[in-house]
Design a protein around this motif. Structure first.
Motif, PDB file in Angstrom:
ATOM      1  N   ASN A   7       0.786  -1.224   0.000  1.00  0.00           N
ATOM      2  CA  ASN A   7       0.000   0.000   0.000  1.00  0.00           C
ATOM      3  C   ASN A   7       0.819   1.276   0.000  1.00  0.00           C
ATOM      4  OD1 ASN A   7       0.613  -0.915   2.615  1.00  0.00           O
ATOM      5  ND2 ASN A   7      -0.864   0.469   3.515  1.00  0.00           N
ATOM      6  N   SER A   8       1.855   1.322   0.769  1.00  0.00           N
ATOM      7  CA  SER A   8       2.645   2.549   0.754  1.00  0.00           C
ATOM      8  C   SER A   8       4.063   2.192   1.162  1.00  0.00           C
ATOM      9  CB  SER A   8       2.071   3.572   1.723  1.00  0.00           C
ATOM     10  OG  SER A   8       2.054   3.050   3.024  1.00  0.00           O
ATOM     11  N   GLU A   9       4.970   3.066   0.827  1.00  0.00           N
ATOM     12  CA  GLU A   9       6.360   2.788   1.175  1.00  0.00           C
ATOM     13  C   GLU A   9       6.610   2.940   2.659  1.00  0.00           C
ATOM     14  OE1 GLU A   9       8.565   3.906  -3.017  1.00  0.00           O
ATOM     15  OE2 GLU A   9       9.288   4.712  -1.108  1.00  0.00           O
ATOM     16  N   ALA A  10       5.871   3.861   3.298  1.00  0.00           N
ATOM     17  CA  ALA A  10       6.092   4.115   4.715  1.00  0.00           C
ATOM     18  C   ALA A  10       4.760   4.350   5.407  1.00  0.00           C
ATOM     19  CB  ALA A  10       6.998   5.316   4.902  1.00  0.00           C
ATOM     20  N   LEU A  11       4.681   3.839   6.636  1.00  0.00           N
ATOM     21  CA  LEU A  11       3.472   3.992   7.441  1.00  0.00           C
ATOM     22  C   LEU A  11       3.892   4.295   8.865  1.00  0.00           C
ATOM     23  CD1 LEU A  11       0.344   3.590   7.550  1.00  0.00           C
ATOM     24  CD2 LEU A  11       0.800   1.196   8.108  1.00  0.00           C
ATOM     25  N   ASN A  12       3.374   5.391   9.421  1.00  0.00           N
ATOM     26  CA  ASN A  12       3.664   5.744  10.810  1.00  0.00           C
ATOM     27  C   ASN A  12       2.384   5.619  11.625  1.00  0.00           C
ATOM     28  OD1 ASN A  12       6.262   6.458  10.050  1.00  0.00           O
ATOM     29  ND2 ASN A  12       5.765   8.606   9.830  1.00  0.00           N
ATOM     30  N   ILE A  13       2.479   4.957  12.771  1.00  0.00           N
ATOM     31  CA  ILE A  13       1.316   4.873  13.656  1.00  0.00           C
ATOM     32  C   ILE A  13       1.762   5.056  15.101  1.00  0.00           C
ATOM     33  CG2 ILE A  13       0.061   3.308  12.119  1.00  0.00           C
ATOM     34  CD1 ILE A  13       0.684   1.108  14.215  1.00  0.00           C
ATOM     35  N   GLN A  14       0.791   5.336  15.951  1.00  0.00           N
ATOM     36  CA  GLN A  14       1.052   5.549  17.363  1.00  0.00           C
ATOM     37  C   GLN A  14       1.068   4.207  18.091  1.00  0.00           C
ATOM     38  OE1 GLN A  14       1.417   8.952  17.710  1.00  0.00           O
ATOM     39  NE2 GLN A  14       2.442   8.440  19.635  1.00  0.00           N
ATOM     40  N   GLU A  15       1.936   4.099  19.066  1.00  0.00           N
ATOM     41  CA  GLU A  15       2.009   2.889  19.886  1.00  0.00           C
ATOM     42  C   GLU A  15       0.638   2.537  20.462  1.00  0.00           C
ATOM     43  OE1 GLU A  15       4.779   3.284  23.073  1.00  0.00           O
ATOM     44  OE2 GLU A  15       4.627   1.186  23.696  1.00  0.00           O
ATOM     45  N   GLN A  72      -6.346  -9.483  -2.700  1.00  0.00           N
ATOM     46  CA  GLN A  72      -5.754  -8.628  -1.688  1.00  0.00           C
ATOM     47  C   GLN A  72      -5.530  -9.398  -0.392  1.00  0.00           C
ATOM     48  OE1 GLN A  72      -8.216  -5.567   0.578  1.00  0.00           O
ATOM     49  NE2 GLN A  72      -6.967  -4.214  -0.704  1.00  0.00           N
ATOM     50  N   SER A  73      -4.410  -9.062   0.268  1.00  0.00           N
ATOM     51  CA  SER A  73      -4.158  -9.556   1.620  1.00  0.00           C
ATOM     52  C   SER A  73      -3.955  -8.359   2.527  1.00  0.00           C
ATOM     53  CB  SER A  73      -2.920 -10.447   1.647  1.00  0.00           C
ATOM     54  OG  SER A  73      -2.600 -10.818   2.980  1.00  0.00           O
ATOM     55  N   LEU A  74      -4.515  -8.456   3.723  1.00  0.00           N
ATOM     56  CA  LEU A  74      -4.303  -7.441   4.746  1.00  0.00           C
ATOM     57  C   LEU A  74      -3.524  -8.059   5.896  1.00  0.00           C
ATOM     58  CD1 LEU A  74      -7.821  -5.719   4.886  1.00  0.00           C
ATOM     59  CD2 LEU A  74      -5.804  -5.019   3.587  1.00  0.00           C
ATOM     60  N   PHE A  75      -2.567  -7.291   6.407  1.00  0.00           N
ATOM     61  CA  PHE A  75      -1.705  -7.739   7.502  1.00  0.00           C
ATOM     62  C   PHE A  75      -1.905  -6.750   8.642  1.00  0.00           C
ATOM     63  CE2 PHE A  75       1.921  -9.796   9.341  1.00  0.00           C
ATOM     64  CZ  PHE A  75       2.673  -8.810   9.961  1.00  0.00           C
ATOM     65  N   HIS A  76      -2.359  -7.264   9.786  1.00  0.00           N
ATOM     66  CA  HIS A  76      -2.654  -6.412  10.932  1.00  0.00           C
ATOM     67  C   HIS A  76      -1.713  -6.739  12.082  1.00  0.00           C
ATOM     68  CE1 HIS A  76      -6.614  -5.471   9.094  1.00  0.00           C
ATOM     69  NE2 HIS A  76      -6.629  -6.752   8.770  1.00  0.00           N
ATOM     70  N   ILE A  77      -1.239  -5.689  12.738  1.00  0.00           N
ATOM     71  CA  ILE A  77      -0.509  -5.850  13.997  1.00  0.00           C
ATOM     72  C   ILE A  77      -1.319  -5.093  15.048  1.00  0.00           C
ATOM     73  CG2 ILE A  77       1.653  -5.536  15.248  1.00  0.00           C
ATOM     74  CD1 ILE A  77       3.070  -5.209  12.572  1.00  0.00           C
ATOM     75  N   THR A  78      -1.880  -5.821  15.986  1.00  0.00           N
ATOM     76  CA  THR A  78      -2.666  -5.171  17.030  1.00  0.00           C
ATOM     77  C   THR A  78      -1.765  -4.786  18.209  1.00  0.00           C
ATOM     78  OG1 THR A  78      -3.173  -7.311  18.020  1.00  0.00           O
ATOM     79  CG2 THR A  78      -4.730  -6.468  16.409  1.00  0.00           C
ATOM     80  N   ALA A  79      -2.225  -3.777  18.965  1.00  0.00           N
ATOM     81  CA  ALA A  79      -1.471  -3.285  20.135  1.00  0.00           C
ATOM     82  C   ALA A  79      -0.009  -3.073  19.757  1.00  0.00           C
ATOM     83  CB  ALA A  79      -1.609  -4.257  21.293  1.00  0.00           C
ATOM     84  N   SER A  80       0.217  -2.305  18.710  1.00  0.00           N
ATOM     85  CA  SER A  80       1.564  -2.164  18.154  1.00  0.00           C
ATOM     86  C   SER A  80       2.543  -1.572  19.166  1.00  0.00           C
ATOM     87  CB  SER A  80       1.512  -1.299  16.899  1.00  0.00           C
ATOM     88  OG  SER A  80       1.012  -0.032  17.217  1.00  0.00           O
ATOM     89  N   GLY A 106       7.670  -3.939  -0.254  1.00  0.00           N
ATOM     90  CA  GLY A 106       7.667  -3.748   1.189  1.00  0.00           C
ATOM     91  C   GLY A 106       7.030  -2.457   1.652  1.00  0.00           C
ATOM     92  N   THR A 107       6.582  -2.477   2.894  1.00  0.00           N
ATOM     93  CA  THR A 107       6.075  -1.287   3.571  1.00  0.00           C
ATOM     94  C   THR A 107       6.897  -1.086   4.832  1.00  0.00           C
ATOM     95  OG1 THR A 107       3.808  -1.574   2.784  1.00  0.00           O
ATOM     96  CG2 THR A 107       4.120  -0.208   4.741  1.00  0.00           C
ATOM     97  N   GLN A 108       7.455   0.119   4.973  1.00  0.00           N
ATOM     98  CA  GLN A 108       8.242   0.422   6.169  1.00  0.00           C
ATOM     99  C   GLN A 108       7.319   0.965   7.249  1.00  0.00           C
ATOM    100  OE1 GLN A 108      11.708   2.812   5.432  1.00  0.00           O
ATOM    101  NE2 GLN A 108      12.018   3.276   7.583  1.00  0.00           N
ATOM    102  N   LEU A 109       7.193   0.225   8.325  1.00  0.00           N
ATOM    103  CA  LEU A 109       6.316   0.613   9.437  1.00  0.00           C
ATOM    104  C   LEU A 109       7.144   1.216  10.561  1.00  0.00           C
ATOM    105  CD1 LEU A 109       3.531   0.503  10.921  1.00  0.00           C
ATOM    106  CD2 LEU A 109       4.258  -1.740  11.778  1.00  0.00           C
ATOM    107  N   THR A 110       6.698   2.370  11.043  1.00  0.00           N
ATOM    108  CA  THR A 110       7.307   2.991  12.222  1.00  0.00           C
ATOM    109  C   THR A 110       6.223   3.160  13.266  1.00  0.00           C
ATOM    110  OG1 THR A 110       8.927   4.167  10.878  1.00  0.00           O
ATOM    111  CG2 THR A 110       8.607   4.942  13.126  1.00  0.00           C
ATOM    112  N   VAL A 111       6.448   2.584  14.440  1.00  0.00           N
ATOM    113  CA  VAL A 111       5.527   2.723  15.558  1.00  0.00           C
ATOM    114  C   VAL A 111       6.119   3.759  16.507  1.00  0.00           C
ATOM    115  CG1 VAL A 111       4.317   1.571  17.429  1.00  0.00           C
ATOM    116  CG2 VAL A 111       4.796   0.339  15.293  1.00  0.00           C
ATOM    117  N   LEU A 112       5.397   4.848  16.681  1.00  0.00           N
ATOM    118  CA  LEU A 112       5.889   5.967  17.470  1.00  0.00           C
ATOM    119  C   LEU A 112       5.503   5.807  18.934  1.00  0.00           C
ATOM    120  CD1 LEU A 112       4.760   8.634  14.881  1.00  0.00           C
ATOM    121  CD2 LEU A 112       7.086   7.805  15.249  1.00  0.00           C
ATOM    122  N   PRO A 113       6.463   6.001  19.858  1.00  0.00           N
ATOM    123  CA  PRO A 113       6.143   5.821  21.289  1.00  0.00           C
ATOM    124  C   PRO A 113       5.281   6.958  21.805  1.00  0.00           C
ATOM    125  CG  PRO A 113       8.441   6.482  20.984  1.00  0.00           C
ATOM    126  CD  PRO A 113       7.868   6.285  19.614  1.00  0.00           C
TER     127      PRO A 113
END
Lengths: 113, 110
Positions: A7-15, A72-80, A106-113
């Motif tokens: 979906n995107s090259e980079a994804l940022n989400i909150q912890e 399509q496949s979706l990949f979820h990480i809960t409580a990141s 690939g998608t680069q995921l960053t989980v922000l503290p």
């Protein structure tokens, strides 16, 4: 030719939130799809495999869905967690052997503290 | 745990040199693979081997050859290195439909 798009090259989400990564493909009907995790400077590490006749698969905080109609496949990480920060690759089997395993970029995921 | 070991993490070579990248796995797997990984392009298959002395071309074999004299060892050879072969090279072995990767070799060709 077979094409895989993540979906995107980079994804940022909150912890603590759920991260959702997307893998779309065209032009084929895979027998299964895999997800790998790759940390900087390291080789990919296998996470999950889901087959064409499976709708969903879970492993601890990870969940993968596979919709062969939508291709399509979706990949979820809960409580990141910040430790989940990495690049996630999807890989498609388009034949009968791993020789035919085709990877997305690939998608680069960053989980922000 | 499966262990796939690549001999070098970083290599710097000059244009025209012959380059050997070595890969060893410790689990008696039959199938082994060489990929290269470039930004935005994902992993692309160069060659794979399904048994000793058996090999098959992947999607981008031009400029490369391979050798598999023993089951545990799979070597990638750049006959005459060129600058467009600067890349991350990843070796993998296959077991039970899963790929097990080495840590990769970052090759720079100057």
């Amino acid at each position: 030719s077979q094409k895989i798009e993540q979906n995107s090259e980079a994804l940022n989400i909150q912890e603590g939130k759920t991260a959702t990564l997307t893998c779309n493909y065209t032009n084929y009907s895979p027998a299964y799809l895999q997800w790998y995790r790759q940390d900087p400077g390291r080789g990919p590490v296998f996470l999950l495999l889901i087959r064409e006749n499976e709708k969903e698969k879970r492993k601890e905080r990870l969940k993968v869905t596979f919709d062969t109609t939508l291709k399509q496949s979706l990949f979820h990480i809960t409580a990141s967690q910040p430790a989940d920060s990495a690049t996630y690759l999807c890989a498609l089997d388009i034949g009968g052997s791993a020789r035919q395993l085709t990877f997305g970029s690939g998608t680069q995921l960053t989980v922000l503290p | 745990d499966v262990k796939v070991t690549q001999s070098s993490r970083y290599l710097v070579k000059r244009t025209g040199e012959k380059v050997f990248l070595e890969c060893v796995q410790d689990m008696d797997h039959e199938n082994m693979f060489w990929y290269r990984q470039d930004p935005g392009l994902g992993l692309r298959l160069i060659y794979f081997s399904y048994d000793v002395k058996m090999k098959e071309k992947g999607d981008i074999p031009e400029g490369y050859s391979v050798s598999r004299e023993k089951k545990e060892r799979f070597s990638l050879i750049l006959e005459s290195a060129s600058t467009n072969q600067t890349s991350m090279y990843l070796c993998a072995s296959l077991y039970n439909e899963k790929l097990f990767f080495g840590s990769g070799t970052q090759l720079s060709v100057l």
